[in-house]
Design an enzyme around this catalytic site. Structure first.
Site, PDB file in Angstrom:
ATOM      1  N   ALA A  13      20.031  -7.753  -3.527  1.00 35.24           N
ATOM      2  CA  ALA A  13      18.804  -8.157  -4.215  1.00 35.24           C
ATOM      3  C   ALA A  13      17.548  -7.535  -3.634  1.00 35.24           C
ATOM      4  O   ALA A  13      16.511  -7.519  -4.291  1.00 35.24           O
ATOM      5  CB  ALA A  13      18.678  -9.679  -4.190  1.00 35.24           C
ATOM      6  N   LEU A  17      17.978  -0.522  -6.645  1.00 36.67           N
ATOM      7  CA  LEU A  17      18.542  -0.710  -7.983  1.00 36.67           C
ATOM      8  C   LEU A  17      18.136  -2.077  -8.540  1.00 36.67           C
ATOM      9  O   LEU A  17      17.695  -2.207  -9.681  1.00 36.67           O
ATOM     10  CB  LEU A  17      20.074  -0.582  -7.956  1.00 36.67           C
ATOM     11  CG  LEU A  17      20.787  -0.858  -9.279  1.00 36.67           C
ATOM     12  CD1 LEU A  17      20.427   0.194 -10.327  1.00 36.67           C
ATOM     13  CD2 LEU A  17      22.306  -0.905  -9.099  1.00 36.67           C
ATOM     14  N   ALA A  18      18.257  -3.099  -7.682  1.00 36.99           N
ATOM     15  CA  ALA A  18      17.926  -4.451  -8.125  1.00 36.99           C
ATOM     16  C   ALA A  18      16.454  -4.552  -8.506  1.00 36.99           C
ATOM     17  O   ALA A  18      16.110  -5.084  -9.563  1.00 36.99           O
ATOM     18  CB  ALA A  18      18.271  -5.456  -7.026  1.00 36.99           C
ATOM     19  N   ASP A 180      27.953   2.226 -16.856  1.00 38.17           N
ATOM     20  CA  ASP A 180      27.377   3.554 -16.942  1.00 38.17           C
ATOM     21  C   ASP A 180      26.174   3.314 -17.838  1.00 38.17           C
ATOM     22  O   ASP A 180      26.331   3.079 -19.042  1.00 38.17           O
ATOM     23  CB  ASP A 180      28.344   4.547 -17.595  1.00 38.17           C
ATOM     24  CG  ASP A 180      27.722   5.929 -17.670  1.00 38.17           C
ATOM     25  OD1 ASP A 180      26.545   6.031 -18.082  1.00 38.17           O
ATOM     26  OD2 ASP A 180      28.390   6.915 -17.331  1.00 38.17           O
ATOM     27  N   HIS A 181      24.981   3.323 -17.278  1.00 38.20           N
ATOM     28  CA  HIS A 181      23.856   2.776 -18.049  1.00 38.20           C
ATOM     29  C   HIS A 181      23.535   3.611 -19.290  1.00 38.20           C
ATOM     30  O   HIS A 181      22.865   3.143 -20.190  1.00 38.20           O
ATOM     31  CB  HIS A 181      22.639   2.517 -17.162  1.00 38.20           C
ATOM     32  CG  HIS A 181      21.841   3.724 -16.795  1.00 38.20           C
ATOM     33  ND1 HIS A 181      22.253   4.621 -15.864  1.00 38.20           N
ATOM     34  CD2 HIS A 181      20.637   4.181 -17.244  1.00 38.20           C
ATOM     35  CE1 HIS A 181      21.343   5.579 -15.748  1.00 38.20           C
ATOM     36  NE2 HIS A 181      20.343   5.340 -16.578  1.00 38.20           N
ATOM     37  N   LEU A 183      25.533   4.192 -21.551  1.00 36.99           N
ATOM     38  CA  LEU A 183      26.191   3.513 -22.674  1.00 36.99           C
ATOM     39  C   LEU A 183      25.335   2.378 -23.233  1.00 36.99           C
ATOM     40  O   LEU A 183      25.634   1.840 -24.296  1.00 36.99           O
ATOM     41  CB  LEU A 183      27.556   2.967 -22.231  1.00 36.99           C
ATOM     42  CG  LEU A 183      28.588   4.043 -21.911  1.00 36.99           C
ATOM     43  CD1 LEU A 183      29.870   3.416 -21.387  1.00 36.99           C
ATOM     44  CD2 LEU A 183      28.883   4.886 -23.140  1.00 36.99           C
ATOM     45  N   ASP A 238      26.395  12.847 -10.020  1.00 32.84           N
ATOM     46  CA  ASP A 238      25.269  11.974 -10.342  1.00 32.84           C
ATOM     47  C   ASP A 238      25.097  11.825 -11.860  1.00 32.84           C
ATOM     48  O   ASP A 238      24.772  10.740 -12.344  1.00 32.84           O
ATOM     49  CB  ASP A 238      23.990  12.553  -9.718  1.00 32.84           C
ATOM     50  CG  ASP A 238      22.869  11.544  -9.633  1.00 32.84           C
ATOM     51  OD1 ASP A 238      23.146  10.396  -9.275  1.00 32.84           O
ATOM     52  OD2 ASP A 238      21.713  11.902  -9.939  1.00 32.84           O
ATOM     53  N   HIS A 243      27.430  10.065 -17.004  1.00 35.26           N
ATOM     54  CA  HIS A 243      26.545   9.916 -18.155  1.00 35.26           C
ATOM     55  C   HIS A 243      26.845  10.922 -19.267  1.00 35.26           C
ATOM     56  O   HIS A 243      27.028  10.545 -20.425  1.00 35.26           O
ATOM     57  CB  HIS A 243      25.081  10.048 -17.733  1.00 35.26           C
ATOM     58  CG  HIS A 243      24.674   9.102 -16.634  1.00 35.26           C
ATOM     59  ND1 HIS A 243      25.212   7.846 -16.496  1.00 35.26           N
ATOM     60  CD2 HIS A 243      23.778   9.230 -15.628  1.00 35.26           C
ATOM     61  CE1 HIS A 243      24.655   7.249 -15.446  1.00 35.26           C
ATOM     62  NE2 HIS A 243      23.793   8.070 -14.902  1.00 35.26           N
ATOM     63  N   LYS A 335      17.652  18.485 -11.779  1.00 33.03           N
ATOM     64  CA  LYS A 335      16.486  17.802 -11.216  1.00 33.03           C
ATOM     65  C   LYS A 335      15.396  18.845 -11.005  1.00 33.03           C
ATOM     66  O   LYS A 335      15.681  20.037 -10.913  1.00 33.03           O
ATOM     67  CB  LYS A 335      16.853  17.203  -9.850  1.00 33.03           C
ATOM     68  CG  LYS A 335      18.006  16.214  -9.918  1.00 33.03           C
ATOM     69  CD  LYS A 335      17.567  14.846  -9.484  1.00 33.03           C
ATOM     70  CE  LYS A 335      18.603  13.808  -9.834  1.00 33.03           C
ATOM     71  NZ  LYS A 335      18.043  12.494 -10.066  1.00 33.03           N
ATOM     72  N   ARG A 345      22.482  18.545 -28.701  1.00 30.09           N
ATOM     73  CA  ARG A 345      22.104  19.558 -29.695  1.00 30.09           C
ATOM     74  C   ARG A 345      23.387  20.146 -30.282  1.00 30.09           C
ATOM     75  O   ARG A 345      24.133  20.837 -29.591  1.00 30.09           O
ATOM     76  CB  ARG A 345      21.268  20.642 -29.029  1.00 30.09           C
ATOM     77  CG  ARG A 345      20.780  21.754 -29.961  1.00 30.09           C
ATOM     78  CD  ARG A 345      19.788  22.652 -29.233  1.00 30.09           C
ATOM     79  NE  ARG A 345      18.611  21.885 -28.861  1.00 30.09           N
ATOM     80  CZ  ARG A 345      17.440  21.900 -29.523  1.00 30.09           C
ATOM     81  NH1 ARG A 345      17.287  22.681 -30.564  1.00 30.09           N
ATOM     82  NH2 ARG A 345      16.440  21.156 -29.132  1.00 30.09           N
ATOM     83  N   ARG A 367      17.940  12.993 -29.893  1.00 27.87           N
ATOM     84  CA  ARG A 367      17.141  12.925 -28.663  1.00 27.87           C
ATOM     85  C   ARG A 367      17.274  11.523 -28.085  1.00 27.87           C
ATOM     86  O   ARG A 367      16.824  10.547 -28.680  1.00 27.87           O
ATOM     87  CB  ARG A 367      15.686  13.291 -28.925  1.00 27.87           C
ATOM     88  CG  ARG A 367      14.915  13.457 -27.608  1.00 27.87           C
ATOM     89  CD  ARG A 367      13.601  14.201 -27.768  1.00 27.87           C
ATOM     90  NE  ARG A 367      12.728  13.448 -28.630  1.00 27.87           N
ATOM     91  CZ  ARG A 367      12.009  13.974 -29.624  1.00 27.87           C
ATOM     92  NH1 ARG A 367      12.073  15.257 -29.898  1.00 27.87           N
ATOM     93  NH2 ARG A 367      11.240  13.211 -30.353  1.00 27.87           N
TER      94      ARG A 367
HETATM   95  C1  BG6 Z   1      21.166   7.677 -12.375  1.00 26.98           C
HETATM   96  C2  BG6 Z   1      21.123   8.798 -11.392  1.00 26.98           C
HETATM   97  O1  BG6 Z   1      22.488   7.322 -12.652  1.00 26.98           O
HETATM   98  O2  BG6 Z   1      20.517   8.060 -13.566  1.00 26.98           O
HETATM   99  C3  BG6 Z   1      19.696   9.219 -11.117  1.00 26.98           C
HETATM  100  O3  BG6 Z   1      21.750   8.398 -10.182  1.00 26.98           O
HETATM  101  C4  BG6 Z   1      18.976   9.520 -12.401  1.00 26.98           C
HETATM  102  O4  BG6 Z   1      19.670  10.357 -10.269  1.00 26.98           O
HETATM  103  C5  BG6 Z   1      19.152   8.378 -13.398  1.00 26.98           C
HETATM  104  O5  BG6 Z   1      17.608   9.702 -12.118  1.00 26.98           O
HETATM  105  C6  BG6 Z   1      18.586   8.750 -14.753  1.00 26.98           C
HETATM  106  O6  BG6 Z   1      18.564   7.620 -15.569  1.00 26.98           O
HETATM  107  P1  BG6 Z   1      17.560   7.527 -16.791  1.00 26.98           P
HETATM  108  O7  BG6 Z   1      17.904   6.249 -17.458  1.00 26.98           O
HETATM  109  O8  BG6 Z   1      16.198   7.583 -16.230  1.00 26.98           O
HETATM  110  O9  BG6 Z   1      17.852   8.728 -17.652  1.00 26.98           O
END
Ligand code: BG6
Length: 489
Positions: A13, A17-18, A180-181, A183, A238, A243, A335, A345, A367
């Site tokens: 916490a 990330l939190a 996996d955010h 998603l 990463d 992703h 990066k 695309r 996009r």
């Molecule tokens: C994370 C990576 O999973 O996703 C980071 O570890 C990256 O390096 C991030 O910056 C990007 O997420 P978003 O939602 O900003 O595209």
């Protein structure tokens, strides 16, 4: 369906990330009234803090720039449902104390049912002991127990399997929600609808019509502050292995029998299994160097001075099935580039030669961020008395079309799914396994396990990436639009 009498426990916490993602997402849901009735949020971390200090930290990323009174009052209410326990991740006694705290909260519930959602916002070194201690000390005997975990899930196929095997001694697949955010992002979720609710799209979705596909992730900042952590993983782990590969699987899977979590994930796994490991020849690696007053990757003191860790990678995947044979899928991520952008695309093939010459190809662009949009590049007749084709766009930019709708944050959508027990947008164990199979050989090569150590090519901070990139994508058939259109021939 949401269960009342739920406690959400955030482990880690006091971590980044939190603070940056988990609490703001919980707050977002709380504000909109989407959390279960009488929900409580309990933070857990090593740092000893009193309540006031904890509240300050947990709300440090909740935005209220204009001091809007409604937001201020919502933040105060959010604090009221938030408590904190400090303790170690290895020590079962600390978890027993956490459990007493949870029981104390639950003793005020009217029904006996007590549900617990554990969110592990933790570094990988403490995943397993925490999962074990939670199961042994904090598992609710009278309700649902769920655990949310997030990457890194190992560093290659073997370490990922080892981690999954350790975790599954304590938590079943059904109880586990692997985030996996990507998603949870609106435009990623939209792909299913675009493809399967539109005959016109679905009909052109194959090797007969599509020349090549690019899935691109660009960030305008470097690894500032987390170089030491990043260096252990690199851009492929990463971004690409999780992703971008997730996006690819949804773009290319066959139509699921239903929208149930298992039907969707069965199809994703099936298409991923048709992708062989990435070849070296299909890969371009880069590392950023100082430019425009910004430091290079190696200038970061926490990065080893001779690191060959890629901060940019472009790599082409091939899918061996009847729908996609021969279509290159180019994943690229970097990066310290010139802009922030994530997009898909899809470049269609040339129209049959004959009546048109040098006509621009159709492209469908999804996009993902910023400014969510779907647009199709297409040719129309130049209006008026001239007989010429010109490239135009059919443009569905969300902020213009859906002016009333706030697009949810990915973490909000995912936490809500986990509370409801919907696994559709979480990564299944076999999905993770096959993702590692695709990427492990190239990662081992990059890390010199086969003797060679490829040096990434340098690119300046703030640039479009390595200068070799244009040649790289052209090699796979991508055609840049050319301004000279002649119609008819
Ligand atoms: C994370 C990576 O999973 O996703 C980071 O570890 C990256 O390096 C991030 O910056 C990007 O997420 P978003 O939602 O900003 O595209």
């Amino acid at each position: 369906e949401l269960k009342d009498n739920t406690i959400i426990i955030v482990l880690g916490a006091s971590g980044d990330l939190a603070k940056k993602k988990t609490f703001p997402a919980l707050f977002g849901l709380f504000r909109l009234g989407y959390l279960p009735r009488d929900v409580k949020i309990v933070g857990y971390a090593r740092t000893k803090m009193d309540k006031a200090e904890y509240h300050k930290r947990a709300t440090s990323y909740l935005k209220n720039p204009d001091n809007d009174p409604e937001t201020t009052s919502a933040i105060e209410q959010f604090k009221e449902i938030s408590t904190y326990v400090s303790g170690s991740y290895e020590d079962s006694e600390s978890f027993a104390q956490l459990n007493s705290h949870l029981q104390e909260i639950e003793s005020h519930y009217q029904s006996k049912e007590a549900n617990r959602l554990f969110y592990l916002a933790l570094p990988p070194s403490v995943f397993v002991p925490s999962a074990k201690n939670l199961k042994e000390q904090c598992y609710s005997p009278t309700g649902q127990n769920r655990i949310i975990v997030e990457k890194p899930f190992g560093k290659d196929l073997d370490s990922s399997r080892e981690l999954l095997d350790s975790l599954k001694q304590y938590w079943t697949e059904d109880e586990t929600f692997r985030i996996d955010h990507y998603l949870g992002k609106e435009m990623v979720k939209n792909i299913l609808v675009l493809r399967f609710a539109n005959v016109a799209m679905g009909a052109a979705w194959d090797k007969n019509h599509i020349s090549n596909v690019q899935i691109t992730f660009k960030e305008p900042f470097g690894t500032e502050g987390r170089g030491g952590y990043f260096d252990e993983f690199g851009i492929i782990r990463d971004i690409l292995q999780n992703h971008l590969l997730q996006v690819l699987s949804i773009l290319t899977m066959e139509r699921p029998v239903s929208f149930s979590a298992e039907d969707i994930r069965d199809e994703k796994v099936k298409v991923l299994r048709s992708i062989p490991p990435i070849a070296r020849e299909d890969t371009l690696l880069g590392q950023y160097i100082a430019a425009n007053g910004k430091p290079g990757y190696l200038d970061d003191d926490t990065v080893p001075h001779n690191s060959v860790c890629p901060t940019f990678a472009a790599t082409t995947l091939w899918i061996h099935n009847p729908r996609w044979e021969g279509v290159p899928f180019i994943l690229k991520a970097g990066k310290a580039l010139n802009e922030a952008k994530v997009e898909v695309r899809i470049q269609f093939k040339d129209v049959t030669q004959g009546i048109f010459k040098d006509i621009v190809r159709n492209e469908l662009i999804i996009r993902i961020q910023p400014s969510e949009a779907v647009y199709l590049k297409m040719n129309t007749k130049t209006p008026g008395l001239i007989t010429r084709a010109m490239p135009t766009e059919m443009d569905l930019t969300y902020k213009r079309r859906f002016t009333e709708t706030k697009i949810p944050e990915a973490y909000e959508a995912l936490i809500l799914d986990a509370l409801k027990g919907d696994h559709s947008n979480f990564v299944r164990n076999d999905e993770l396994d096959v993702a590692w199979k695709i990427f492990t050989p190239i990662l081992h090569w990059i890390e010199g396990r086969q003797g060679q150590l490829p040096r990434p090519v340098p690119y300046p901070y703030g640039s479009r990436g390595p200068k070799e990139l244009d040649g790289f994508i052209q090699k796979y058939g991508f055609k840049r639009a050319n301004d000279a259109y002649v119609w008819p021939v």
